[in-house]
Design a protein around this motif. Structure first.
Motif, PDB file in Angstrom:
ATOM      1  N   UNK A  46      22.952   6.935   4.462  1.00 11.99           N
ATOM      2  CA  UNK A  46      24.476   7.113   4.081  1.00 11.99           C
ATOM      3  C   UNK A  46      25.335   6.550   5.234  1.00 11.99           C
ATOM      4  N   UNK A  47      26.193   5.899   4.517  1.00 14.83           N
ATOM      5  CA  UNK A  47      27.273   5.142   5.525  1.00 14.83           C
ATOM      6  C   UNK A  47      28.446   5.976   5.833  1.00 14.83           C
ATOM      7  N   UNK A  48      28.150   7.046   6.642  1.00 11.60           N
ATOM      8  CA  UNK A  48      29.360   7.686   7.020  1.00 11.60           C
ATOM      9  C   UNK A  48      30.013   6.998   8.046  1.00 11.60           C
ATOM     10  N   UNK A  49      29.529   6.293   8.934  1.00 10.99           N
ATOM     11  CA  UNK A  49      30.007   5.423   9.664  1.00 10.99           C
ATOM     12  C   UNK A  49      30.667   4.315   9.273  1.00 10.99           C
ATOM     13  N   UNK A  50      29.890   3.592   8.495  1.00 11.67           N
ATOM     14  CA  UNK A  50      30.405   2.029   7.927  1.00 11.67           C
ATOM     15  C   UNK A  50      31.292   2.228   6.942  1.00 11.67           C
ATOM     16  N   UNK A  51      31.461   3.512   6.019  1.00 10.15           N
ATOM     17  CA  UNK A  51      32.466   3.675   5.074  1.00 10.15           C
ATOM     18  C   UNK A  51      33.832   3.595   5.808  1.00 10.15           C
ATOM     19  N   UNK A  52      33.802   3.908   6.985  1.00  9.68           N
ATOM     20  CA  UNK A  52      35.232   3.671   7.712  1.00  9.68           C
ATOM     21  C   UNK A  52      35.657   2.340   7.856  1.00  9.68           C
ATOM     22  N   UNK A  53      34.726   1.401   7.737  1.00 13.88           N
ATOM     23  CA  UNK A  53      35.003  -0.069   7.903  1.00 13.88           C
ATOM     24  C   UNK A  53      35.302  -0.718   6.498  1.00 13.88           C
ATOM     25  N   UNK A  54      34.292  -0.302   5.619  1.00 17.01           N
ATOM     26  CA  UNK A  54      34.367  -1.190   4.338  1.00 17.01           C
ATOM     27  C   UNK A  54      33.789  -2.590   4.443  1.00 17.01           C
ATOM     28  N   UNK A  55      32.767  -2.499   3.338  1.00 20.54           N
ATOM     29  CA  UNK A  55      31.905  -3.660   3.137  1.00 20.54           C
ATOM     30  C   UNK A  55      32.885  -4.765   2.399  1.00 20.54           C
ATOM     31  N   UNK A  56      33.073  -5.932   3.245  1.00 20.73           N
ATOM     32  CA  UNK A  56      33.907  -6.986   2.499  1.00 20.73           C
ATOM     33  C   UNK A  56      33.079  -7.786   1.630  1.00 20.73           C
ATOM     34  N   UNK A  57      31.923  -7.530   1.346  1.00 23.23           N
ATOM     35  CA  UNK A  57      30.883  -8.828   0.519  1.00 23.23           C
ATOM     36  C   UNK A  57      31.549  -8.904  -0.660  1.00 23.23           C
ATOM     37  N   UNK A  58      31.944 -10.013  -1.334  1.00 26.01           N
ATOM     38  CA  UNK A  58      32.300 -10.584  -2.441  1.00 26.01           C
ATOM     39  C   UNK A  58      33.491  -9.758  -2.875  1.00 26.01           C
ATOM     40  N   UNK A  59      34.212  -9.444  -1.966  1.00 25.75           N
ATOM     41  CA  UNK A  59      35.510  -8.756  -2.498  1.00 25.75           C
ATOM     42  C   UNK A  59      36.823  -9.561  -2.100  1.00 25.75           C
ATOM     43  N   UNK A  60      37.744  -9.502  -2.934  1.00 27.58           N
ATOM     44  CA  UNK A  60      38.906 -10.424  -2.878  1.00 27.58           C
ATOM     45  C   UNK A  60      39.926  -9.613  -1.950  1.00 27.58           C
ATOM     46  N   UNK A  61      39.912  -8.293  -1.721  1.00 32.13           N
ATOM     47  CA  UNK A  61      40.574  -7.544  -0.990  1.00 32.13           C
ATOM     48  C   UNK A  61      39.899  -6.415  -0.077  1.00 32.13           C
ATOM     49  N   UNK A  62      40.691  -6.042   0.968  1.00 35.48           N
ATOM     50  CA  UNK A  62      40.120  -4.893   1.734  1.00 35.48           C
ATOM     51  C   UNK A  62      39.911  -3.591   1.015  1.00 35.48           C
ATOM     52  N   UNK A  63      38.904  -2.864   1.353  1.00 30.06           N
ATOM     53  CA  UNK A  63      38.713  -1.630   0.444  1.00 30.06           C
ATOM     54  C   UNK A  63      39.598  -0.788   1.094  1.00 30.06           C
ATOM     55  N   UNK A  64      40.173   0.401   0.463  1.00 32.13           N
ATOM     56  CA  UNK A  64      41.211   1.334   1.003  1.00 32.13           C
ATOM     57  C   UNK A  64      40.525   2.104   2.036  1.00 32.13           C
ATOM     58  N   UNK A  65      41.111   2.572   3.208  1.00 29.61           N
ATOM     59  CA  UNK A  65      40.193   3.229   4.274  1.00 29.61           C
ATOM     60  C   UNK A  65      40.518   4.764   3.964  1.00 29.61           C
ATOM     61  N   UNK A  66      39.377   5.307   4.225  1.00 32.05           N
ATOM     62  CA  UNK A  66      39.270   6.687   3.715  1.00 32.05           C
ATOM     63  C   UNK A  66      39.470   7.951   4.766  1.00 32.05           C
ATOM     64  N   UNK A  67      39.889   8.948   4.791  1.00 29.19           N
ATOM     65  CA  UNK A  67      39.764   9.794   5.964  1.00 29.19           C
ATOM     66  C   UNK A  67      38.361  10.487   6.007  1.00 29.19           C
TER      67      UNK A  67
END
Length: 417
Positions: free
Chosen positions: A74-95
């Motif tokens: 489970x990406x409890x840490x990496x979710x704070x960054x957001x995987x950019x793979x094949x996305x056109x824009x940044x993922x929204x940052x979650x609390x």
């Protein structure tokens, strides 16, 4: 190479799970000689996984069934960054609280597919925040950043496509592939993990982890990816007019989940039976040869088996019975998706397009209007002509509900409260 000798990779090959592998022959030998510990990572960006994640979950299930050990990371840490793979824009940052809430919601679905516990082949669930939260930035850069070439990182498709489209890639996101590689290193140290699996869009990230293990710990690690799934008509697997096909019951009813599989395109039936059910291959070969109306029976078998895996045998049976009563008898199936609308709203009348949107039969008011204008909407099995017509309590059936239909296969009930 020839057909793999290990039960695990032979099954994965026969059923069509494998797209790329860093060293298939060496992994095959490893799987014959010892118990392989393998992981797939899931970021906590939503409170449910969707059908797009199902391939990797099925891979973990096959791994366990063949005597090996799965890790759900489970990406409890990496979710704070957001995987950019094949996305056109940044993922929204979650609390942090949003991430924890999403993680708690995601855990339940894995128990449907995997056996968790303390045994040698029991699955375990791990949170990468356990080590990522403890990292000292300067120490991390010194110890591990030197093993990554920016030139090479820029060459990976997931990054290159983003830059070619002139979409901004933040430095925060650029760090994601280093953190994922470090996850693999930590799991190899803590749990003896030798294999990372994932979708083909993760290939670059996975290769980074394999190489980091070799450079830092002189440890041979492996990566394996699934093909990118599209339907026979070229659409992305798991996307429908109503949105994503969620695995959690709270986001999508068992009936709608069953209907998704029932509506599979004819040309996809055999492939989906191999990937998303455990029917014997000989039976699948028989079913995929069916033609005309007979292929519908194969689709029902696919829907039954896929729904039973994700939602349980009883929910699959109820969904199939609801569909049978709805389509074959014209009756109101008790398990059709139902929304409750305040009685006073229905007394005043709710515009039809709003009702279709609220019932989940369209994703927006505009889409609902187009559906109605195109003649694809019905209320109590009668064609709806005016998208602005107000639906009132006068439309209640003898069962005390209003039946909405989008096309022939998608239905919902409106119940006053």
């Amino acid at each position: 190479m020839t057909t793999p000798a290990s039960d695990f990779l032979r099954t994965m090959t026969e059923r069509g799970y494998i797209h790329q592998c860093t060293d298939l022959e060496a992994l095959d030998k490893l799987a014959q000689s010892e118990r392989v510990v393998a992981y797939v990572g899931y970021d906590c960006t939503a409170d449910s996984l969707h059908v797009g994640h199902l391939l990797s979950i099925m891979m973990l299930r096959v791994l366990q069934q063949k005597g090996h050990k799965p890790i759900v990371l489970m990406g409890g840490g990496t979710t704070r960054v957001g995987d950019p793979s094949f996305r056109d824009e940044s993922r929204p940052l979650l609390t942090d609280s949003e991430i924890r809430r999403n993680m708690d919601s995601l855990k339940g679905v894995f128990a449907q597919f995997l056996t968790f516990g303390d045994g040698p082949t029991d699955a375990v669930m791990v949170n990468n925040a356990d080590w990522l939260d403890q990292l000292s930035y300067i120490d991390f850069l010194r110890d591990y950043g030197r093993h990554f070439s920016v030139n090479r990182m820029l060459s990976f498709d997931s990054v290159k496509l983003r830059l070619e489209r002139e979409q901004p890639l933040t430095f925060l996101e650029f760090n994601y592939m280093i953190l994922q590689a470090y996850d693999f290193l930590e799991l190899s140290r803590r749990h003896g993990c030798r294999l990372q699996m994932g979708g083909s869009d993760q290939w670059g990230n996975i290769v980074n982890g394999v190489e980091l293990g070799r450079r830092v710990d002189q440890r041979e690690l492996f990566g394996l990816t699934t093909p990118l799934l599209t339907t026979a008509s070229g659409q992305k697997m798991g996307k429908t007019a109503a949105g994503a096909v969620w695995l959690n019951e709270e986001r999508l009813s068992a009936y709608d989940y069953w209907q998704f599989w029932r509506n599979t395109e004819d040309a996809d039936v055999g492939r989906f039976l191999r990937l998303f059910t455990e029917l014997p291959l000989a039976e699948i070969e028989r079913l995929e040869k069916l033609q005309g109306a007979e292929i519908n029976e194969a689709k029902k078998i696919l829907a039954d088996a896929a729904t039973a895996l994700c939602r349980g045998e009883e929910e699959a049976r109820r969904a199939a019975e609801t569909a049978r009563r709805t389509f074959e008898e014209g009756a109101l199936g008790a398990d059709l998706p139902t929304i409750e609308i305040a009685r006073d709203r229905l007394e005043a009348g709710v515009p039809a397009y709003e009702l279709f949107r609220e019932a989940g039969l369209s994703t927006s008011n505009g889409e609902a209007r187009r559906l109605i204008k195109g003649g694809g909407a019905r209320v109590n099995d009668e064609r709806l002509e005016d998208e602005a017509e107000k639906i009132t309590l006068a439309r209640l059936s003898a069962e005390g509900v209003i039946k909405l239909s989008a096309g022939r296969k998608r239905h919902a009930l409106v119940q006053p409260r």
